[in-house]
Design a protein around this motif. Sequence first.
Motif, PDB file in Angstrom:
ATOM      1  N   ARG A 270       0.817  -1.220   0.000  1.00  0.00           N
ATOM      2  CA  ARG A 270       0.000   0.000   0.000  1.00  0.00           C
ATOM      3  C   ARG A 270       0.851   1.270   0.000  1.00  0.00           C
ATOM      4  NH1 ARG A 270      -4.736   0.586   4.376  1.00  0.00           N
ATOM      5  NH2 ARG A 270      -3.043   1.087   5.822  1.00  0.00           N
ATOM      6  N   CYS A 271       1.908   1.312   0.836  1.00  0.00           N
ATOM      7  CA  CYS A 271       2.696   2.546   0.925  1.00  0.00           C
ATOM      8  C   CYS A 271       4.126   2.385   0.445  1.00  0.00           C
ATOM      9  CB  CYS A 271       2.683   3.077   2.359  1.00  0.00           C
ATOM     10  SG  CYS A 271       3.670   2.084   3.522  1.00  0.00           S
ATOM     11  N   SER A 273       6.597   0.955   2.086  1.00  0.00           N
ATOM     12  CA  SER A 273       7.551   0.930   3.190  1.00  0.00           C
ATOM     13  C   SER A 273       8.067  -0.493   3.443  1.00  0.00           C
ATOM     14  CB  SER A 273       6.881   1.453   4.463  1.00  0.00           C
ATOM     15  OG  SER A 273       7.723   1.232   5.589  1.00  0.00           O
ATOM     16  N   ASP A 288       4.375   1.786   9.256  1.00  0.00           N
ATOM     17  CA  ASP A 288       4.234   3.170   8.785  1.00  0.00           C
ATOM     18  C   ASP A 288       2.784   3.545   8.463  1.00  0.00           C
ATOM     19  OD1 ASP A 288       6.906   3.572   9.116  1.00  0.00           O
ATOM     20  OD2 ASP A 288       7.430   3.459   6.991  1.00  0.00           O
ATOM     21  N   CYS A 289       2.119   2.750   7.625  1.00  0.00           N
ATOM     22  CA  CYS A 289       0.744   3.125   7.230  1.00  0.00           C
ATOM     23  C   CYS A 289      -0.318   2.350   7.998  1.00  0.00           C
ATOM     24  CB  CYS A 289       0.543   2.930   5.729  1.00  0.00           C
ATOM     25  SG  CYS A 289       0.433   1.195   5.202  1.00  0.00           S
ATOM     26  N   PRO A 315       3.868   3.865  -3.480  1.00  0.00           N
ATOM     27  CA  PRO A 315       2.517   3.555  -2.991  1.00  0.00           C
ATOM     28  C   PRO A 315       1.635   3.019  -4.114  1.00  0.00           C
ATOM     29  CG  PRO A 315       3.222   5.694  -2.191  1.00  0.00           C
ATOM     30  CD  PRO A 315       4.246   5.266  -3.205  1.00  0.00           C
TER      31      PRO A 315
END
Length: 337
Positions: A270-271, A273, A288-289, A315
């Motif tokens: 999703r992000c 990371s 993170d997210c 992302p």
Amino acid sequence: MDGEDSQLYSATKQQARRVVIQNNPEKKQPIRLRNDVIKLEEQDTEISSYWVKIPVYNPEKGRGESIWCPAIIPRKDREDVKECEFGDSELVKHEEDWFVHLVIKREVELETIRPDCPSSFSDVIAIDMGVRWVVMSVALLNCETKFYGEEVREIREHYKMLRKKIGKKKVRKGKQVIKKIGNKESRKVEDRLHKISREIVEDAKERDAIIAIGDLRGIREQEDKGRKFNDKLHKFPFDKLKRFIEYKAEWEGIRVIEVDERDTSKTCNRCGSQNTKRVGQGKFVCRDCGLEDNADKNGASNIAKRALGKSIRRPLSEAGALLAVPRTPAEKGEAKC
């Protein structure tokens, strides 16, 4: 038995001499049958509606002959068999029976992926293989996830326990019994792998999707998780399942792409990371997210992104649209029926 073709072309005679049933036929498995020495005809009889003529060599007469054998053609393949050209096929022996595996050719159009043209497909189905779930698939557009392979695990566990019992009881002719059990297990597993690959390809066909498969080296290089895990990992026929998916997809004109799995399991889809962790039995958490998801699903989503030439560190919202060149001129593919 049909001996009417005693006067054969030289090429046919050469091929026929290779189809000799001798004392140890296993050494000649499988026997290749060139497409010019076999013939399939539709004849509605009590035994079968389809018959295949194959060459054999008669050592008593010292010449080639032909025999007609009943053929089983699945209903879904009958139109293709009528319309398509035959390729080189195979004659194989299973236990006391002989079978002809027919190969037919068909022209298909496959997508070629390139990041500068309008898409000729609508979605990407990413495939992740492993021990816990034989196959897990994710459709990139709506993230619909499907799990396959529970029956395969049950079959393998059943026959593993059966072999252990036979070994402990010291059954008479135990080695022969275990060999037969192994053959039966292989047939059941292979049948299920065919069904799994067919379901995946049908899903891709309905979605107008390409299929992305993680590089199998990523499976083999998983960290050591104990003897039991390693035993399951290295005995499972991942390569066979991959081949089934590839040729069934190619038959339908669906492109299959192999993708490097490096870092896909530890990167948040999703992000982007890598500040992530796995929790318990396959839960993925991004610090993170805050994404919490199935770890295999997360990895497969990254495989889909990478199949499109996107960076998995970006992302998902910035990954962009599905891009590929329009369908190219027909490319030939072969499949066994």
